[in-house]
Design a protein around this motif. Structure first.
Motif, PDB file in Angstrom:
ATOM      1  N   VAL A 110      -2.448 -12.333  -2.987  1.00 21.29           N
ATOM      2  CA  VAL A 110      -2.249 -10.913  -2.711  1.00 21.29           C
ATOM      3  C   VAL A 110      -3.362 -10.175  -3.431  1.00 21.29           C
ATOM      4  O   VAL A 110      -3.639 -10.447  -4.599  1.00 21.29           O
ATOM      5  CB  VAL A 110      -0.876 -10.414  -3.223  1.00 21.29           C
ATOM      6  CG1 VAL A 110      -0.738  -8.916  -3.026  1.00 21.29           C
ATOM      7  CG2 VAL A 110       0.256 -11.162  -2.536  1.00 21.29           C
ATOM      8  N   ASP A 111      -4.018  -9.264  -2.728  1.00 16.98           N
ATOM      9  CA  ASP A 111      -5.076  -8.463  -3.326  1.00 16.98           C
ATOM     10  C   ASP A 111      -4.856  -7.017  -2.911  1.00 16.98           C
ATOM     11  O   ASP A 111      -5.018  -6.681  -1.735  1.00 16.98           O
ATOM     12  CB  ASP A 111      -6.447  -8.961  -2.879  1.00 16.98           C
ATOM     13  CG  ASP A 111      -7.580  -8.249  -3.580  1.00 16.98           C
ATOM     14  OD1 ASP A 111      -7.665  -6.998  -3.459  1.00 16.98           O
ATOM     15  OD2 ASP A 111      -8.391  -8.916  -4.238  1.00 16.98           O
ATOM     16  N   GLU A 112      -4.481  -6.184  -3.856  1.00 12.82           N
ATOM     17  CA  GLU A 112      -4.157  -4.791  -3.566  1.00 12.82           C
ATOM     18  C   GLU A 112      -5.357  -4.023  -3.014  1.00 12.82           C
ATOM     19  O   GLU A 112      -5.192  -3.128  -2.181  1.00 12.82           O
ATOM     20  CB  GLU A 112      -3.599  -4.099  -4.814  1.00 12.82           C
ATOM     21  CG  GLU A 112      -2.255  -4.638  -5.266  1.00 12.82           C
ATOM     22  CD  GLU A 112      -1.185  -4.618  -4.188  1.00 12.82           C
ATOM     23  OE1 GLU A 112      -1.124  -3.649  -3.401  1.00 12.82           O
ATOM     24  OE2 GLU A 112      -0.397  -5.583  -4.121  1.00 12.82           O
ATOM     25  N   GLN A 113      -6.562  -4.353  -3.447  1.00  9.09           N
ATOM     26  CA  GLN A 113      -7.751  -3.675  -2.934  1.00  9.09           C
ATOM     27  C   GLN A 113      -7.955  -3.981  -1.450  1.00  9.09           C
ATOM     28  O   GLN A 113      -8.303  -3.089  -0.674  1.00  9.09           O
ATOM     29  CB  GLN A 113      -8.999  -4.070  -3.725  1.00  9.09           C
ATOM     30  CG  GLN A 113      -9.018  -3.507  -5.124  1.00  9.09           C
ATOM     31  CD  GLN A 113     -10.256  -3.912  -5.896  1.00  9.09           C
ATOM     32  OE1 GLN A 113     -10.774  -5.006  -5.712  1.00  9.09           O
ATOM     33  NE2 GLN A 113     -10.723  -3.018  -6.758  1.00  9.09           N
ATOM     34  N   ILE A 114      -7.744  -5.220  -1.054  1.00 10.35           N
ATOM     35  CA  ILE A 114      -7.862  -5.588   0.362  1.00 10.35           C
ATOM     36  C   ILE A 114      -6.798  -4.851   1.173  1.00 10.35           C
ATOM     37  O   ILE A 114      -7.086  -4.301   2.241  1.00 10.35           O
ATOM     38  CB  ILE A 114      -7.748  -7.118   0.560  1.00 10.35           C
ATOM     39  CG1 ILE A 114      -8.991  -7.816  -0.004  1.00 10.35           C
ATOM     40  CG2 ILE A 114      -7.557  -7.465   2.041  1.00 10.35           C
ATOM     41  CD1 ILE A 114      -8.908  -9.332  -0.002  1.00 10.35           C
ATOM     42  N   GLU A 115      -5.584  -4.817   0.661  1.00  9.33           N
ATOM     43  CA  GLU A 115      -4.503  -4.129   1.374  1.00  9.33           C
ATOM     44  C   GLU A 115      -4.830  -2.647   1.536  1.00  9.33           C
ATOM     45  O   GLU A 115      -4.667  -2.080   2.620  1.00  9.33           O
ATOM     46  CB  GLU A 115      -3.167  -4.307   0.640  1.00  9.33           C
ATOM     47  CG  GLU A 115      -2.691  -5.744   0.541  1.00  9.33           C
ATOM     48  CD  GLU A 115      -2.539  -6.433   1.881  1.00  9.33           C
ATOM     49  OE1 GLU A 115      -1.988  -5.814   2.818  1.00  9.33           O
ATOM     50  OE2 GLU A 115      -2.957  -7.589   2.007  1.00  9.33           O
ATOM     51  N   LYS A 116      -5.301  -2.021   0.471  1.00  6.02           N
ATOM     52  CA  LYS A 116      -5.661  -0.601   0.515  1.00  6.02           C
ATOM     53  C   LYS A 116      -6.791  -0.369   1.510  1.00  6.02           C
ATOM     54  O   LYS A 116      -6.745   0.569   2.316  1.00  6.02           O
ATOM     55  CB  LYS A 116      -6.081  -0.133  -0.882  1.00  6.02           C
ATOM     56  CG  LYS A 116      -6.424   1.329  -0.961  1.00  6.02           C
ATOM     57  CD  LYS A 116      -6.825   1.719  -2.372  1.00  6.02           C
ATOM     58  CE  LYS A 116      -7.302   3.157  -2.393  1.00  6.02           C
ATOM     59  NZ  LYS A 116      -7.849   3.540  -3.694  1.00  6.02           N
TER      60      LYS A 116
END
Length: 150
Positions: A110-116
């Motif tokens: 999980v990578d929050e930057q990719i999701e954002k």
């Protein structure tokens, strides 16, 4: 979602489709709910034969059930081309996958930057995301050490 809720949802989906709730479908779903990793149909069939020897579930039933569970959004799959699909249950939080082209290992991340960034891209294109998956293919650390990076 807890496994009990999944079984209730499965019963409801099967009833709504006018189908019969069977022990075979429940067993296959339970195997996927309890699995730590991603399983293909043959692995699921082997677990059924090993853990439920009195149950008569053939490989065709496994494939039909997996198709039904995926259409019902209780499980998801990652396609490996001619090597088929691997399945996982949908009760986990959203995650993406790193997939080794050599050994087939699947690492979840999980990578929050990719999701954002995905949300920003969709908004910039006036697009509403309903679902998504990311699969990155390459070589895992073990295979890099064994065969060297290409």
């Amino acid at each position: 979602m807890k496994p009990d809720n999944f079984e209730d949802k499965l019963k409801e989906l099967i009833k709504n489709k006018g189908m019969k709730y069977t022990e075979q479908r429940a067993i296959i779903l339970e195997i996927l709910l309890m699995a730590d990793g991603h399983l293909n149909a043959d692995e699921i069939h082997r677990i059924v034969r090993q853990n439920y020897p009195k149950t008569n579930i053939g490989i065709a039933t496994v494939y039909r059930t997996l198709s039904f569970l995926e259409e019902s959004n209780l499980i998801s799959s990652i396609s490996f081309g001619s090597d088929g699909k691997k399945y996982e249950n949908n009760s986990k939080e959203h995650h993406d996958h790193l997939i080794c082209d050599n050994c087939g290992a699947i690492l979840e991340f999980v990578d929050e930057q990719i999701e954002k960034r995905q949300i920003e891209i969709a908004q910039n294109h006036n697009f509403v995301i309903q679902n998504h998956s990311m699969q990155i293919y390459g070589l895992c650390e073990k295979c890099q050490n064994t065969i060297g990076a290409r």
